[in-house]
Enzyme design. Structure first.
Site, mmCIF file in Angstrom:
data_model
loop_
_atom_site.group_PDB
_atom_site.id
_atom_site.type_symbol
_atom_site.label_atom_id
_atom_site.label_comp_id
_atom_site.label_asym_id
_atom_site.label_seq_id
_atom_site.Cartn_x
_atom_site.Cartn_y
_atom_site.Cartn_z
ATOM 1 N N ASP A 347 0.796 -1.221 0.000
ATOM 2 C CA ASP A 347 0.000 0.000 0.000
ATOM 3 C C ASP A 347 0.828 1.270 0.000
ATOM 4 O O ASP A 347 0.277 2.369 0.123
ATOM 5 C CB ASP A 347 -0.933 -0.005 1.214
ATOM 6 C CG ASP A 347 -1.973 -1.109 1.135
ATOM 7 O OD1 ASP A 347 -2.605 -1.233 0.069
ATOM 8 O OD2 ASP A 347 -2.130 -1.853 2.115
ATOM 9 N N ASP A 406 -6.169 -5.477 -5.664
ATOM 10 C CA ASP A 406 -5.939 -4.084 -5.282
ATOM 11 C C ASP A 406 -4.555 -3.599 -5.708
ATOM 12 O O ASP A 406 -4.354 -2.412 -5.976
ATOM 13 C CB ASP A 406 -6.063 -3.902 -3.765
ATOM 14 C CG ASP A 406 -7.188 -4.679 -3.116
ATOM 15 O OD1 ASP A 406 -7.480 -5.794 -3.567
ATOM 16 O OD2 ASP A 406 -7.745 -4.196 -2.119
#
Length: 741
Positions: A347, A406
């Site tokens: 992330d 993602d």
């Protein structure tokens, strides 16, 4: 009464007293608080509570029950037990139920022997709710340390989003405590720890109930139904433990609300109010993540979502030019310094590129921070590349060689860094990793029908696929909508940087699956395959998909461009509706009805707000490129006129270009016709103040003749609106918003 009877009576009374004293206590539990008399909002000063701003009374929409919520780090609350205090030398039982959301948690609940317990050293008899890999556990404080509760299989495998009952039995003579639990996988009331020592030992009464979260806590602790009574009493004052997710983000409707829709000036005025309010009320080193009962929780820079609010600030600076946004965006970005080295997960792209990257793109050359931002983005690219696994040619997302859909979003960091570095070897290295990751995801995550898996786990030695599953969707073989939107967006940006047709084909397949499976009204569920007739929405997935489609339409021919534009516009209009936009509500997010996972719904989400703003900016670019070009073919002509006439005199959601609302007033009429006429035969947007050259007047005259002809054909019979069945196929997504359909 003679002496023998007197002695008999005295003996009888003595036996009765002995039986009473030796009998187990049957005292009914006394209520400390069940929060039902509370006013929603800050808990402090209500019903004897002292609390920080991060503690609120909220309503659980699942049960209509009121409860206490501790939001994020450094939240604490305490209340006097008054006559229920456990005196020195006595034993007493504290009962409460709790639920936690997420895994990044650090909360303590229990008793103290001081009136104002604000520091950890004030606590005596406590339990700690603490993260344990993918689960949570309850620990007990025993003298100087917290220890796992291990008796009778213990309390190490607890679940998030599940209610648990806890009994804390405190012996204030021996200064020891026993813990009992029930709920979730602990089917019956169970002793989970025994004989744990008070933290400091005390000769005072345990007089105060307390709850506190650690400074690093990024999730919420929910507490309800706090009771206490003398002695050891393990009955439940509220019945059996029940599982269930706290669903609190219902909003509070103050009365009549006005739909904004895609009225862009008013919509951005509202967005400005929300973003500015969050910036003014939230400390600079804290970030919003999700809402509970309309209020943001607060996370640290380590949360995967920490970069999104800084990104919102940068986009609002781009939108408004307001120097207050510039100063705020710089402060929010500075709070993320150091995250460029955080390689703990994939992330880093969300954290760094959405903050420092957005800042670099927003600042003019010569700004003193611009070079620093670029340097941090390049470091972040190297950090992300360090998670690349050559054996399966992908960037590891989570531990255990798991790659999630993602992760396609974070490839933008690598591609962009490759274009902005002065090191050709680095540029090639980052590009190769990004391309390889996209190819692996394309092969393993994308199904033949264009739907996607969420998680793929690989063998770290052979690179073979071990498992394909979901972590947040309805089922392993279902299609989690946010994952689908991540993939659509990620493959679109990969095509932008590589110009490789295979990635465009994949982006189109994902987008086509989305449109083909999207409900006709454009309200997208959190999972396309959840059979629940009341399946929750996911506004964040809609925002991400809208933004992706508005870019994707630029890479295809006009008929396909119109298809993607219409789908994006439909979803954006829904996001700006009363069902999702929070205008007129007591709420801190821009959008509500966001979903995190299959069991966590009805929230505002910072990433939903981020991609909503981004999608609106892209939408503005599209509709301003050529006013009047409704069918997106780069030319204003009869096809565009047909759309206006097909919906003539209709009331539509404000700003819906696909239905001909070019004037953005929610009505199809002469104002929209004027825009068609003003741009007739144009293939670029002329300045509105330019007077047509004489040579172009003939063209406009021909256009006027064509318009009058079409008007006679379509309106002479008195029809105000062409029947729905005769409309063009590209308008198949329209709904009952259109009058007469």
């Amino acid at each position: 009464m003679n002496g023998s009877y007197m002695r008999y009576f005295q003996t009888y009374l003595l036996l009765i007293l002995i039986i009473i004293c030796l009998s187990p206590s049957s005292a009914k539990a006394d209520l400390i608080d069940d929060f039902e008399s509370m006013t929603l909002g800050t808990l402090s000063d209500q019903n004897g509570w002292t609390a920080t701003s991060g503690v609120r009374a909220i309503r659980d929409a699942n049960t209509d029950n009121l409860l206490m919520q501790l939001l994020g780090g450094d939240a604490n609350a305490y209340k006097s037990l008054d006559t229920l205090a456990i005196d020195e030398g006595q034993t007493g039982t504290l009962f409460f139920r709790f639920q936690v959301d997420g895994n990044s948690i650090d909360n303590t609940v229990g008793l103290a022997d001081v009136a104002d317990p604000t520091s950890w050293s004030d606590y005596e008899s406590t339990t700690r709710i603490y993260p344990d890999d993918s689960n949570i556990k309850a620990q007990g404080r025993s003298y100087s340390w917290y220890f796992d509760m291990t008796e009778n299989s213990g309390a190490n495998g607890l679940s998030t989003d599940t209610w648990y009952h806890m009994w804390i039995v405190s012996n204030n003579d021996t200064d020891t405590v026993d813990f009992y639990m029930q709920g979730g996988n602990i089917a019956t009331q169970t002793l989970v720890a025994q004989g744990y020592g008070f933290r400091n030992g005390t000769t005072d009464a345990l007089s105060t109930f307390l709850a506190k979260s650690g400074s690093g806590a990024t999730s919420s602790l929910f507490i309800d139904d706090i009771y206490a009574w003398s002695g050891q009493n393990l009955s439940s004052p509220i019945g059996p433990a029940a599982s269930g997710v706290v669903d609190v983000d219902t909003g509070i409707d103050p009365g009549q609300r006005t739909r904004i829709g895609l009225d862009l000036p008013n919509l951005f005025t509202f967005i400005d109010e929300r973003v500015a309010a969050t910036d003014s009320t939230m400390p600079a080193d804290r970030m919003p993540e999700r809402t509970y009962s309309g209020y943001w929780n607060q996370t640290s820079q380590w949360a995967w979502t920490s970069g999104f609010f800084a990104g919102q600030m940068w986009m609002m600076y781009q939108q408004t030019g307001d120097s207050a946004y510039l100063a705020g965006a710089k402060a929010r970005t500075a709070a993320l310094e150091g995250q460029e080295y955080n390689g703990g997960d994939h992330d880093i792209g969300f954290r760094v590129f959405n903050s420092f990257g957005q800042g670099y793109k927003s600042l003019p050359d010569g700004d003193p921070d611009k070079a620093d931002y670029l340097a941090r983005v390049l470091i972040a690219a190297d950090t992300l590349a360090g998670r690349y696994k050559p054996v399966y040619q992908a960037i590891e997302s989570w531990g255990g060689n798991q790659v999630i859909i993602d992760n396609m979003m974070n490839l933008e960091l690598l591609f962009w860094a490759a274009e902005h570095t002065n090191d050709p070897a680095k540029a090639q290295y980052w590009t190769d990793i990004a391309v390889n990751h996209a190819l692996t995801t394309q092969r393993e995550h994308v199904r033949p029908d264009g739907s996607t898996y969420h998680v793929v786990r690989f063998d770290e030695t052979t690179g073979e696929v071990i498992e394909k599953r979901t972590a947040q969707g309805y089922d392993n073989e279902s299609t989690w909508s946010r994952g689908q939107s991540w993939g659509m967006y990620g493959f679109t940006l990969t095509y932008r940087f590589t110009d490789q047709q295979t990635f465009l084909d994949t982006a189109l397949a994902l987008a086509d699956y989305w449109i083909d499976n999207m409900p006709a009204d454009g309200m997208v569920p959190y999972d396309f395959d959840d059979p629940n007739p009341e399946v929750p929405l996911d506004s964040s997935a809609m925002a991400i998909a809208s933004s992706a489609m508005l870019e994707l339409m630029g890479y295809v021919d006009s008929s396909e461009a119109a298809r993607y534009f219409n789908a994006a516009e439909l979803m954006l209009n829904n996001l700006a509706s009363l069902d999702i936009l929070t205008n007129g509500l007591e709420h801190e997010a821009i959008l509500r009805e966001g979903s995190i996972a299959y069991n966590v719904h009805h929230m505002g989400l910072t990433y939903g707000d981020y991609y909503f703003i981004e999608a609106l900016q892209r939408y503005i670019e599209v509709i301003n490129a050529l006013p009047g070009d409704i069918n997106m073919d780069g030319f204003v002509g009869l096809d565009d006129l047909d759309v206006v006439l097909a919906n003539w005199n209709a009331e539509v959601p404000v700003g819906m270009v696909q239905y001909g609302d070019l004037s953005r007033d929610g009505f199809i009429g002469l104002d929209d016709l004027d825009i068609i006429l003003a741009n007739w035969n144009n293939n670029s947007a002329p300045p509105s103040s330019v007077v047509p050259e004489p040579a172009s007047l003939a063209v406009m005259a021909a256009g006027c003749f064509a318009i009058m002809t079409r008007c006679r054909q379509n309106l002479s019979a008195g029809a105000r609106l062409r029947p729905a069945g005769q409309r063009r196929s590209r308008q198949s997504q329209q709904t009952a918003w259109i009058a007469g359909s």
